[in-house]
Each structure stands twice: as C-alpha cells, then as structure tokens.
Design an enzyme around this catalytic site. Structure first.
Site, PDB file in Angstrom:
ATOM      1  N   GLU A   1       0.885  -1.171   0.000  1.00 15.46           N
ATOM      2  CA  GLU A   1       0.000   0.000   0.000  1.00 15.46           C
ATOM      3  C   GLU A   1       0.914   1.210   0.000  1.00 15.46           C
ATOM      4  OE1 GLU A   1      -3.148  -0.156  -0.333  1.00 15.46           O
ATOM      5  OE2 GLU A   1      -3.675  -2.175   0.298  1.00 15.46           O
TER       6      GLU A   1
ATOM      7  N   CYS B   1      -2.129   8.950   2.669  1.00 18.55           N
ATOM      8  CA  CYS B   1      -1.806   8.410   1.345  1.00 18.55           C
ATOM      9  C   CYS B   1      -2.868   8.793   0.331  1.00 18.55           C
ATOM     10  CB  CYS B   1      -1.693   6.900   1.445  1.00 18.55           C
ATOM     11  SG  CYS B   1      -3.140   6.146   2.189  1.00 18.55           S
TER      12      CYS B   1
ATOM     13  N   GLU C   1       4.508  12.813  -4.635  1.00 20.79           N
ATOM     14  CA  GLU C   1       3.771  12.882  -3.372  1.00 20.79           C
ATOM     15  C   GLU C   1       4.501  13.793  -2.380  1.00 20.79           C
ATOM     16  OE1 GLU C   1       3.764   9.422  -0.718  1.00 20.79           O
ATOM     17  OE2 GLU C   1       1.589   9.588  -0.677  1.00 20.79           O
TER      18      GLU C   1
END
Ligand code: NAD
Length: 492
Positions: free
Chosen positions: A250, A284, A385
């Site tokens: 993940e 996330c 990110e």
C-alpha cells in the site's frame, strides 16, 4: 519517561543489543518514551517464535470459529482501551486528538469484522470434466506474515493487515515505523489478555534497514504486508521476490479531486479541504491535485482561500484545532522543499507557502495550509507525493480533459468526482485509474470495502472480503471415487 520493549513469543524483552531509541511529541518536541532498538537477531527470534506458533502451537490446531472468538474478544478490549491507545498514538505522531480516538475505535471495528469472517472462508467442489473423481478447493493460511507500517495512521494500518491475517490463521511479526511504535505495543499488550497464544503476534521495533530489511528477507516469512512510500516499497518488493514471497504493498498517491461546474460547490469546498488539509495532508489518499473546471476556477479558488484562512491551527490536544503539526522533522523539511520546488517551477502560491512560527505553534513543526494555482500537470508538484498540506490546482475544460489529466500520473490510489450528473459521475468513476473513487465525498474509508492502489500505488487490497484472500492460498484436492486408470504412463 515511558519505556517500551519488544514482544517476542509472548514475552516483553529488551533488544539483544540493549539499545534504545527515543520518541518525541511533534508539537512540544518533548521526548516522552524510549523504545527498544531491534536488530536482525531480534527479527530471527520473533520469526522463529511466529513460525513455531504457526506450525506447532495451539493456534495451529484451533478451529476458525475459535480464532474468530478470540479476535472478537480482542476487538472488545481495543474498544475499551480506545481513548488510552488514541492518546498514546497522538503523542507519537501529533495527530488531532479529535481524530485519533475515533481511529482507535475504528481499529476495533476491523477486528470485529474479520472475527466474523474467520469461519466464513469457504472452499468449493469443482465440477470436473473427468469421470470418477471429486475435486475440492480449500483455502489455507500462508504462515508467518511480516506487517510493516508507517507513522501517519500507525495502529489503523497495522489492523488492516493483522486482523485479516489472523482471521485466516496466520501468525504475524509487526515492524512499526520508528517514529510511532507506542500504540502498536499498547495494542500488542491486549493480545495475551484476549487469549492469543504466545508467538501468534510479535512486535519488533526499530529502523527500516535494521529490522524491516532482515524481516522481509527472512526465509520463514511467507508474506509481506507493507504500507509506506513507493521507494521503500520497491525495495521490499525486490527483496521479497528473491524468495517468491507474496506481498501486499500500500504505497503513495497523487490523487485527483475533480470538480465539475454543476457540483454542489459548498460540499465540494468541504471535500477539497478534507481531502488535502485533513490530517495535515499526511494521508496516502490526500486529494493533492484539485482539478477544477475552467468555468468555476476563479470563484472556487477564491471561496476555498477564504474558508481555509479561517482554519484553527495549533495544539493538536485542543479539541477546537483543525490543523495540527507535521509528524516528523524530516517530513517537515520535505514539505518545505516541495514548496520551493513548486515556486521554482512557476506555480503561483495563493495561500500559505511557508512554515508557521510563534508560541501557538509549539516547537515549530507547522506548515501553513498552502495552495498553488497555475499548476501544469507535468510539474513535479503535480506528479510527486508531498505528504503535507499542499494543494496543486489544475484547470480542465471538459470530461475527457479531466480524465486525461487525472490519469497522467504514475500513481493510482484514489480519486474524487464532484457533479450532480449521475451519468458523468459513473463515466468518470469508470475511466479514472484508481483503486478507490469517491463521488461527492472524499476520504471515506471502511473495513467493509477493499482499499488499495492501481499502478505505482501498490499491489493487493486491504479491507472487505477481498483482504482475507491476500492471506490465504488455494489447495486443490483430487479424490478418486471410481478407479479408472487404464494406462499408468499417461496423465490421468
Ligand atoms: P516509509 O516508506 O519511509 O516507511 C514505512 C515503513 O517501512 C517504516 O516502518 C520503515 O521503517 C520501513 N522501511 C523503510 N525502509 C525499509 C526497507 N528497506 N525494508 C523494510 N522496511 C523498510 O514511509 P513513511 O514515511 O513511514 O510513511 C509515509 C508513506 O506511507 C507515504 O508515501 C504514504 O503515501 C504511504 N502510505 C500509504 C498508505 C496506503 O494505504 N496506500 C497509507 C498510509 C501511508
């Protein structure tokens, strides 16, 4: 000062090296706990204990119904201790007190759900194209599962792995983030009380290179369930591949939150804020790319700025606070460096864009909620990110343009779509490459539905009935009911 040790084979032990590391409160900078610094030798002890528990111990001979009963008891204990666990986690990662207690109660829900699922994993009888045989498919646990987790939602992301892994009959060795070990050790303390036999749940705290890497490489680990950044995730995947271990990964995201001009704009403003400024952007699934239809761009940005300006920023223990500190010093520096990168690339900062200082900001690990407009999708601020309260606003013309921009990124974790047009909502939901799509909401999660990424956001799913399959392997059993083997030298 609080002291936390390793949990190996049901015993609280110091690391073999006798070393410790410290845990700091992000708001005050106060060192509040010391945690055992594990190493490869501790990993060896923990994996051996987990392997024994899987192959020889009472856990191995329990029925799925008995396993479910223990997990249900564990869920109840987590629920009873949710306030305390939430407060401990809050000290480690600085999240808002209003968010962590809810998250800890949510952890109990994950255990209730998988407790119920434990004895509902069913195999099947396969209709065979051969006479005189019956074929059964049953599902078996894998063995020792390594669960490696990050600092942003430590216990939740541990529960996402441990609850289905145990329900399926595996044993686990948990490696929490070096920044946030405490809540996981508090949880582990409840496992014995719930009736889990020694060695079924083990925790080795420490650093990625010293604990995480040897854990992933250990020959007796059958599966690695990892949540973290894509860089560490890639390394984990490579090491696990050497032994053909199963993985769930993940990883990160750069999720588009797409707003059409027919949307309920007041709700869309709230969804935009929840998407990128909730949890100080350290999630996330953050909606870090706001895709705005040309026709509403300027008015929407103006209203967004006005609303975000009102945010109450400060002490995360104050229940009125809406935006808290950044969890770690390296993360704080990383966010500021991305703000510099965005400015250098030509994005225009219309809000924030700096660190916040002053007595209300504790030791000074705060970044002002930041909005960039004139962002082009090829810029690093639109592709990489940040994991902080930094929003990139990108214009689009129509549905095709929005979908093209949304998918033009290496990640594929989540997406939001805001429109009153159901046909358009469904069309965009179908076309967007993301593991989760929210229509007219953002950042909703549940134990009941799968969560995970397309593309560079990961492999596999956590949550829902899908997740338990990630911890099981099918076995096909052939039973001859009428002997018919005419020639033993050819396939029967
Ligand atoms: P990170 O990748 O630095 O660390 C995650 C964990 O991996 C930590 O426990 C760390 O010690 C360990 N680790 C690091 N290197 C390792 C190695 N070589 N071998 C084994 N273990 C190793 O991530 P982080 O900074 O703790 O967390 C932030 C990241 O997590 C973000 O990228 C975020 O998107 C991601 N995340 C993803 C999800 C999701 O569900 N997709 C949820 C939350 C966070």
């Amino acid at each position: 000062m609080q002291e936390y040790r390793l949990l190996i084979d049901g015993q609280w032990v110091e690391s073999t090296s006798g070393q410790w590391f410290e845990s700091e409160e992000p708001f005050s900078g106060h060192v509040w706990a010391r945690v055992a610094r594990g190493n490869a030798e501790d990993v060896e002890r923990a994996v051996e204990a987990a392997h024994r528990a899987f192959t020889e111990g009472p856990w191995a001979s329990m029925t799925a119904t008995e396993r479910g009963a223990i997990l249900r008891k564990l869920a109840g204990l987590i629920e009873e201790n949710a306030e305390k666990i939430g407060r401990v986690e809050q000290r480690d990662n600085g999240k808002l007190i209003t968010e962590v207690a809810g998250q800890a109660r949510g952890v109990a829900q994950w255990f209730y759900y998988y407790a119920g699922l434990a004895d509902k994993v069913m195999g099947h009888v396969v209709p065979m194209p051969k006479p005189g045989v019956v074929n059964l498919v049953k599902y078996e646990p894998l063995g020792v599962v390594a669960a490696i987790t990050p600092w942003n939602s430590p216990l939740s992301l541990t529960a996402w792995k441990v609850a289905p892994a145990l329900a399926a009959g595996n044993t686990v060795v948990i490696k929490p983030s070096e920044f946030t070990s405490a809540s996981i050790l508090e949880f582990a303390g409840l496992c014995d009380e719930a009736g889990l036999p020694p060695g079924v749940v083990n925790v080795v705290t420490g650093f990625g290179a010293e604990v995480g890497a040897p854990l992933v490489a250990h020959k007796k680990v059958a599966k690695v369930a990892f949540t973290g950044g894509d860089v560490a995730g890639q390394k984990v995947n490579e090491i696990a591949a050497a032994d053909f271990k199963k993985v769930t990964l993940e990883l990160g995201g750069k999720s588009p939150n797409i707003i059409f001009d027919d949307a309920n704009l007041d709700q869309a403003i709230k969804g935009t804020i929840a998407g990128i400024f909730g949890a100080t952007g350290q999630t996330c699934m953050a909606g870090s790319r706001l895709l705005l239809q040309d026709t509403i761009h300027d008015a929407f940005v103006a209203q967004l700025i006005e609303t975000v300006k009102q945010a109450r920023i400060g002490d995360p223990l104050n229940p009125e606070t809406q935006i808290g500190p950044v969890a770690t010093r390296p993360q704080f520096e990383k966010i500021l460096s991305y703000i510099d990168i965005a400015k250098a690339e030509g994005a225009r900062c219309v809000l924030g864009g700096e660190a916040l200082t002053g007595p209300q900001y504790g030791q000074g690990q705060f970044v002002a909620p930041t909005i960039f407009v004139d962002v082009k999708n090829h810029m690093r601020i639109a592709q990489e990110e940040v994991f902080g309260p930094v929003l990139s606003v990108i214009r689009f013309t129509d549905e095709d343009d929005a979908v093209r921009i949304a998918n033009d990124v290496e990640f594929g974790l989540a997406a939001g779509v805001w429109t009153r047009d159901l046909d358009r909502a469904m069309s965009v939901a179908d076309r967007v490459q993301a593991g989760t799509v929210w229509v007219n909401n953002y950042r909703a999660t549940s134990f009941a539905t799968p969560f995970g990424g397309f593309k560079r956001s990961g492999i596999g799913r956590e949550g829902g009935t899908e997740a338990i399959k990630e911890y099981l392997q099918p076995k096909s059993i052939w039973i001859t009911t009428k002997p018919n083997r005419a020639n033993p030298f050819v396939l029967g």
